[in-house]
Design a protein around this motif. Structure first.
Motif, PDB file in Angstrom:
ATOM      1  N   ILE A   8       1.283 -10.309  22.492  1.00  0.00           N
ATOM      2  CA  ILE A   8       0.441 -11.484  22.258  1.00  0.00           C
ATOM      3  C   ILE A   8      -0.712 -11.116  21.324  1.00  0.00           C
ATOM      4  O   ILE A   8      -1.337 -10.060  21.469  1.00  0.00           O
ATOM      5  CB  ILE A   8      -0.084 -12.027  23.593  1.00  0.00           C
ATOM      6  N   HIS A  45      -6.603 -16.311  25.407  1.00  0.00           N
ATOM      7  CA  HIS A  45      -5.287 -16.198  24.787  1.00  0.00           C
ATOM      8  C   HIS A  45      -5.218 -16.851  23.409  1.00  0.00           C
ATOM      9  O   HIS A  45      -4.226 -16.685  22.702  1.00  0.00           O
ATOM     10  CB  HIS A  45      -4.220 -16.816  25.697  1.00  0.00           C
ATOM     11  N   TYR A  90      -1.014 -20.739  22.609  1.00  0.00           N
ATOM     12  CA  TYR A  90      -1.024 -20.558  24.060  1.00  0.00           C
ATOM     13  C   TYR A  90      -1.947 -21.559  24.745  1.00  0.00           C
ATOM     14  O   TYR A  90      -2.377 -21.330  25.887  1.00  0.00           O
ATOM     15  CB  TYR A  90      -1.402 -19.120  24.407  1.00  0.00           C
TER      16      TYR A  90
END
Length: 305
Positions: free
Chosen positions: A71, A112, A105
């Motif tokens: 991520i 995030h 996200y």
């Protein structure tokens, strides 16, 4: 985008046994085929992103072609020192792939969201920064990144992004692509938000404003000459990015325009200087930030006026 990336990497790995994939404890089931097809060439490094990047650099120094994937914020921010010192300073051919660019996200909140990553990666000497706009372009960017001899950062969306027709244009690192021609204004967009730029240009066409759309899939390097050819005779330039307006696509374009001495009004559209604590879908968040098609079209009209 995620599936397009792993599909292309799978094909590359079939021809080059030096290609290894490292992930930061994400991608469950996504990488099963890669892991099963190429035993020993997929490594789940756990929630230890800095170590993952360090290991990737070591593998590159040993003649391997590692791909570090996780991520975006946990890759580019938590492991920034390792990317800077172990990868960029050594100019190692590590492919750094971040998933979940921008507000992808959405409901997971600001921890995030990735609104600083392009700025961070742009600042590293020798680092190539790619922001493909749709699945076809992800595959092209992955192939181009593999062909590079140095470090590269690829910023992905998430999954389910529509085909925007980028496959109709050749992909070349540094060289932007003209998605739509127009005489009055130009919208320069990077990443999945290119779809908003295309919709905004269509709305402007309904109001008899001819607006071109440029896909800046390579934020570093940029072929300034090509970009200037497409924007030098316009009445307005608007940049559009799912990223902070500080240090990203807007900044890169503004630098080129300023250094060329162009007297064309320019507006940067992106995330203003703030975090996003509101919770909602990506589309809802884009609307909150004025990054929907109507808001972009209105910005172009205002700049022309």
């Amino acid at each position: 985008m995620r599936d397009a990336f792993i599909a292309e990497l799978h094909e590359i790995a079939a021809k080059d046994p030096a290609v290894l994939l490292l992930s930061g404890d994400i991608g469950f089931k996504v990488f099963d085929r890669f892991r099963d097809t190429y035993p020993g060439r997929y490594m789940n490094m756990g929630v230890a992103e800095a170590n993952m990047v360090g290991v990737s650099a070591g593998l590159a120094l040993s003649g391997k072609r590692p791909v570090a994937y996780t991520i975006v914020p946990f890759l580019t921010m938590r492991a920034f020192e390792q990317i800077r010192v172990d990868v960029a300073m050594q100019h190692q051919p590590v492919m750094i792939v971040g998933v979940g660019g921008g507000l992808a996200y959405d409901i997971l909140g600001p921890t995030h969201h990735s609104i600083e990553d392009v700025s961070l990666m742009r600042s590293l000497p020798g680092m190539t920064v790619l922001t493909p706009a749709d699945p076809n372009q992800v595959r092209a960017a992955t192939r181009a990144a593999y062909d590079l001899a140095g470090p590269v950062y690829i910023r992905l969306g998430k999954n389910g992004e529509p085909d925007l027709g980028t496959g109709d244009h050749p992909f070349e690192i540094g060289r932007p692509t003209l998605m739509r021609g127009g005489d009055d204004a130009v919208i320069i967009a990077s990443g999945a938000i290119l779809s908003v730029a295309i919709d905004a240009a269509a709305k402007l066409g309904d109001d008899r404003i001819s607006c071109s759309v440029v896909n800046l899939h390579s934020v570093k390097p940029i072929d300034a000459g090509t970009l200037l050819d497409w924007i030098g005779d316009k009445r307005a330039i608007v940049t559009l990015e799912e990223h902070s307006i500080i240090g990203g696509t807007g900044s890169a374009v503004a630098e080129i325009v300023a250094e060329a001495g162009l007297g064309v009004p320019l507006k940067r559209l992106g995330i203003r200087d703030r975090f996003t604590f509101e919770v909602g879908s990506r589309e809802w968040l884009l609307n909150r930030h004025g990054l929907d098609a109507q808001s972009v079209a209105d910005a172009v009209k205002s700049l022309i006026a």
